[in-house]
Write an enzyme that holds these catalytic residues in place. Structure first.
Site, PDB file in Angstrom:
ATOM      1  N   LYS A 126       0.815  -1.217   0.000  1.00  0.00           N
ATOM      2  CA  LYS A 126       0.000   0.000   0.000  1.00  0.00           C
ATOM      3  C   LYS A 126       0.847   1.264   0.000  1.00  0.00           C
ATOM      4  O   LYS A 126       2.061   1.239   0.219  1.00  0.00           O
ATOM      5  CB  LYS A 126      -0.972  -0.022   1.183  1.00  0.00           C
ATOM      6  CG  LYS A 126      -2.122  -1.015   0.972  1.00  0.00           C
ATOM      7  CD  LYS A 126      -3.194  -0.916   2.024  1.00  0.00           C
ATOM      8  CE  LYS A 126      -4.388  -1.798   1.658  1.00  0.00           C
ATOM      9  NZ  LYS A 126      -5.447  -1.775   2.693  1.00  0.00           N
ATOM     10  N   ARG A 139      -3.645 -10.141   5.128  1.00  0.00           N
ATOM     11  CA  ARG A 139      -4.196 -10.184   3.768  1.00  0.00           C
ATOM     12  C   ARG A 139      -3.130  -9.632   2.828  1.00  0.00           C
ATOM     13  O   ARG A 139      -2.754  -8.462   2.936  1.00  0.00           O
ATOM     14  CB  ARG A 139      -5.480  -9.342   3.688  1.00  0.00           C
ATOM     15  CG  ARG A 139      -6.142  -9.338   2.309  1.00  0.00           C
ATOM     16  CD  ARG A 139      -7.384  -8.447   2.329  1.00  0.00           C
ATOM     17  NE  ARG A 139      -8.071  -8.439   1.039  1.00  0.00           N
ATOM     18  CZ  ARG A 139      -7.782  -7.612   0.035  1.00  0.00           C
ATOM     19  NH1 ARG A 139      -6.812  -6.709   0.189  1.00  0.00           N
ATOM     20  NH2 ARG A 139      -8.445  -7.667  -1.099  1.00  0.00           N
TER      21      ARG A 139
END
Length: 274
Positions: free
Chosen positions: A221, A255
């Site tokens: 991210k 995740r």
């Protein structure tokens, strides 16, 4: 700490890895990389062999500013892949990344094991009622607004306190609908700027006060690659560092795009604790 997936009790006291299978053309990291049934099956097989307990399938890109697509298009993308995965791997535990109750219901009817909702029911008033009826584990994430508007909705008096209040309310709503197995996801990158993401990670252990499993989704991210002024493609090492911190602070599920590296984090942290 167990969740019931299609009659199988999964023990989350030992952290598990959830592999990401995006079937969107515009996801921030791997959008459009795989387009055919064979490519999706091969990637799922690779993640399962590397140790993923869950495969999270998503057909709606939730990156900031992503294009909104109709429910019908999401279903057309996701259902054939779900059916193919279950045909090829009958024991696979599929998580469905959607905020739409109809998509969740049809995928669970096809054999999916859980639902991962970025909006925790805020974007579909029928979602929690549907999950309660289906009796599948439900991942509730913190986000404000929609993927199209969330970027500008990041004003907080106290971020972690706001999240705890948000989840307390959502947990009560879910229990009212008869949902038994809940997992909380703080929503790194959703309605939070880079500094806020790091603040949240530094206090992640406070979410354990909710007495529910915690999912951490930091894979590649922007808080990682923007810190180094690079790209998502160059963010694997940073992902590994932040996954390790997440585990040390009590995360039960990682995740990730890169299952092998996440499993190494789980094993090393496990050795450290033992």
């Amino acid at each position: 700490m167990y969740i019931n997936c299609k009659g199988q009790l999964v023990d989350l006291s030992t952290p598990k890895v959830m592999g990401i299978l995006n079937i969107t053309p515009d996801s921030f990291y791997d959008g459009g990389k795989r387009k055919t049934k064979r490519e999706f099956l091969l990637h799922a097989e690779k993640m399962l062999k590397e140790g993923a307990t869950f495969i999270d399938v998503g057909a709606y890109s939730s990156r900031p500013g992503a294009t909104d697509i109709p429910e019908g298009e999401e279903l057309q993308r996701i259902l054939p892949v779900v059916k193919s995965l279950l045909e090829e791997f009958p024991d696979i535990l599929l998580s469905i990344d959607t905020f739409r109750s109809k998509v969740a219901e049809e995928c669970v009817a096809a054999g999916a094991a859980m639902v991962n909702d970025i909006s925790a029911g805020n974007l579909d008033s029928k979602m929690m009622e549907t999950i309660g009826r289906l009796q599948v584990p439900y991942i509730i994430m913190h986000m404000r607004g929609t993927p199209q508007t969330m970027k500008d909705l990041n004003e907080y008096e106290d971020l972690t306190e706001d999240l705890l209040k948000y989840f307390s309310k959502k947990i009560a709503e879910a229990r009212d609908q008869g949902i038994n197995d809940l997992i909380v996801d703080p929503g790194f990158g959703f309605s939070k700027n880079i500094a806020q993401n790091f603040e949240l990670l530094s206090q992640l252990e406070l979410l354990k006060n909710l007495e529910l499993p915690v999912l951490s989704a930091l894979s590649r991210k922007s808080l990682i690659y923007k810190t180094f002024n690079t790209t998502p493609e160059e963010a694997l090492n940073g992902t590994t560092v932040l996954n390790t911190i997440s585990l040390l602070k009590g995360a039960n599920i990682l995740r990730v795009h890169d299952v092998k590296e996440a499993m190494e984090c789980v094993k090393l942290v496990g050795r450290l604790r033992n």
